[in-house]
Structure formats: C-alpha cells, structure tokens
Design a protein around this motif. Structure first.
Motif, PDB file in Angstrom:
ATOM      1  N   MET A  74       0.887  -1.178   0.059  1.00 47.41           N
ATOM      2  CA  MET A  74       0.017   0.092   0.061  1.00 47.41           C
ATOM      3  C   MET A  74       0.824   1.190   0.129  1.00 47.41           C
ATOM      4  N   PRO A  75       0.413   2.150  -0.485  1.00 43.12           N
ATOM      5  CA  PRO A  75       0.992   3.642  -0.292  1.00 43.12           C
ATOM      6  C   PRO A  75       1.118   4.125   1.069  1.00 43.12           C
ATOM      7  N   ALA A  76       2.274   4.994   1.205  1.00 37.59           N
ATOM      8  CA  ALA A  76       2.395   5.253   2.675  1.00 37.59           C
ATOM      9  C   ALA A  76       3.401   6.497   2.955  1.00 37.59           C
ATOM     10  N   SER A  92       7.268  10.003   0.124  1.00 33.71           N
ATOM     11  CA  SER A  92       6.147   9.130   0.138  1.00 33.71           C
ATOM     12  C   SER A  92       6.545   7.878  -0.817  1.00 33.71           C
ATOM     13  N   ILE A  93       5.891   6.918  -0.407  1.00 34.45           N
ATOM     14  CA  ILE A  93       6.059   5.411  -1.362  1.00 34.45           C
ATOM     15  C   ILE A  93       4.670   5.491  -2.065  1.00 34.45           C
ATOM     16  N   SER A  94       4.624   4.763  -3.467  1.00 31.97           N
ATOM     17  CA  SER A  94       3.504   4.778  -4.062  1.00 31.97           C
ATOM     18  C   SER A  94       3.021   3.169  -3.777  1.00 31.97           C
ATOM     19  N   ASP A  95       2.110   3.021  -4.761  1.00 35.27           N
ATOM     20  CA  ASP A  95       1.313   1.528  -4.493  1.00 35.27           C
ATOM     21  C   ASP A  95       2.436   0.850  -5.507  1.00 35.27           C
ATOM     22  N   PHE A 139       6.760  -2.974   6.906  1.00 40.35           N
ATOM     23  CA  PHE A 139       5.745  -2.447   7.803  1.00 40.35           C
ATOM     24  C   PHE A 139       4.045  -3.243   7.507  1.00 40.35           C
ATOM     25  N   TYR A 140       3.697  -3.508   8.559  1.00 40.35           N
ATOM     26  CA  TYR A 140       2.383  -3.984   8.578  1.00 40.35           C
ATOM     27  C   TYR A 140       1.321  -3.037   9.347  1.00 40.35           C
ATOM     28  N   LEU A 141       0.722  -2.070   8.758  1.00 39.89           N
ATOM     29  CA  LEU A 141      -0.332  -1.004   9.042  1.00 39.89           C
ATOM     30  C   LEU A 141      -1.676  -1.723   9.567  1.00 39.89           C
ATOM     31  N   THR A 142      -2.256  -1.486  10.618  1.00 40.38           N
ATOM     32  CA  THR A 142      -3.589  -1.700  10.951  1.00 40.38           C
ATOM     33  C   THR A 142      -4.471  -0.673  10.601  1.00 40.38           C
ATOM     34  N   PRO A 143      -5.652  -0.970  10.076  1.00 38.42           N
ATOM     35  CA  PRO A 143      -6.512   0.313   9.842  1.00 38.42           C
ATOM     36  C   PRO A 143      -7.236   0.689  10.878  1.00 38.42           C
TER      37      PRO A 143
END
Length: 209
Positions: A74-76, A92-95, A139-143
């Motif tokens: 995912m982008p972040a 920024s990193i894109s998808d 990284f594993y981001l939680t929504p």
C-alpha cells in the motif's frame, strides 16, 4: 595476527600460511567494514589471488508497507529520524507489488523509521547500518475501524430474518459476510455497499455506508 595499512594506491600484499583458517577485515573511517574468510587448512599448493574490495560509505534501506488485514502492499508516508530525534529523510512511497522503495543512509548509525497512512495506525521500527549495506524493512499497518451492527428484519412484523449479509468495500479489495446480521469493523474513510439476500419470498435489499 597482524594489522596492515595499504599504500597510496589502496593496495595490500598479504601472505597467508597453509594449515589455518583466517578472517580478514578491511576498515576505513566513514565506510562499512568488509570481511573475507579463508579456509587454508587443507591447502596443498601455492595459490595467488587478486581481489577487489569495494567499500561502501552508505547503506541502501528498502522499505515496503503492507495493509495488515489484506496482506497487500500500500502507499504510505515514510519518515526517518536520527538517533537524536532529528529528521534524516521523509518521502512518500506509491502503490507497488513487490520491489521495496530504497533510500541511501549513512553507515554505522542508528535510525528510527516511521510509516504512516491516512486512516491507519502508524508503525515504528529501528535499524542499524553498521553491518549490512543492503537492508529491508517491512511494515504492516492496521486500519482504523468503526463498529457497525446490522439487523435484517421483516418490514411489517420487524421479525428478525436469517439472511446473508454482504458488505463490499468500494475503495479496496475487501468483502465481509455474515448470516443473520452482526457487528462489522468497517474501515474509517471507506465506502461500503451493503447487500442482503433474505429468506425465500423476500426481495433483495441494498444500501451504502
């Protein structure tokens, strides 16, 4: 066994005796130390070898961020901090699918890396660039979510119906299902299409959240 210094051209001449195992370190201030191992325990004949030692003054840090529940890239937004808390870099990193976005950092330092995205909880990892010039962080981001409770009822009698409830996320590849209603953790900021397929004799009902 010994410590040597190269001549002005950066060359060394080393003679190693057979019957031993050796580790050779190449060091220079501001560069990443390089190591080479030699197993000469069973050496029978004289060997002459020329080796080019490539010293790195920086390290490549690859960063990839995943949507934790979906296990998809995912982008972040990325922020990198020095050990004293000052900002070393931000971007920024894109998808993307598999290749990690890379940035160059100074070697022999500790960094704190923060990954964040809108409507997700940020995550923080630490990294040290003293041993490896090619590093990768995942990284594993939680929504962030909001709980919604659904009940499917017969309109005149308000009797609860056993029906299949399907929620389709229109922003990403996510489908939630249950029978007879229930509570769903819906992603903050996303739009869902709600579909019900009830008992025999009932029309399909739909809506959006």
């Amino acid at each position: 066994i010994s410590i040597m210094h190269s001549n002005r051209s950066g060359r060394f001449n080393l003679v190693l005796n057979a019957g031993r195992n050796y580790k050779i370190e190449f060091k220079r201030e501001g560069f990443l130390t390089q190591y080479f191992d030699y197993n000469l325990y069973y050496l029978d004949d004289f060997i002459e070898e020329f080796k080019t030692v490539k010293m790195r003054s920086d390290a490549d840090l690859g960063i990839i961020v995943y949507d934790k529940p979906l296990d998809k890239a995912m982008p972040a937004e990325i922020k990198i901090l020095n050990s004293d808390g000052s900002e070393a870099a931000s971007y920024s990193i894109s998808d993307y699918e598999s290749d990690a976005e890379k940035i160059q950092l100074d070697i022999n330092k500790d960094y704190t890396v923060i990954a964040s995205a809108q409507n997700f909880y940020s995550d923080t990892l630490t990294v040290n660039t003293s041993k490896n010039p090619n590093l990768q962080l995942k990284f594993y981001l939680t929504p962030k979510t909001i709980d919604y409770t659904f009940n499917v009822q017969d309109v005149p009698s308000k009797r609860k119906l056993r029906s299949k409830l399907t929620l389709k996320n229109e922003n990403r590849d996510e489908i939630l299902e249950s029978y007879g209603g229930g509570t769903f953790a819906l992603r903050q900021g996303d739009q869902y299409e709600v579909l019900t397929s009830g008992d025999r004799g009932y029309l399909l009902a739909s809506g959006k959240i």
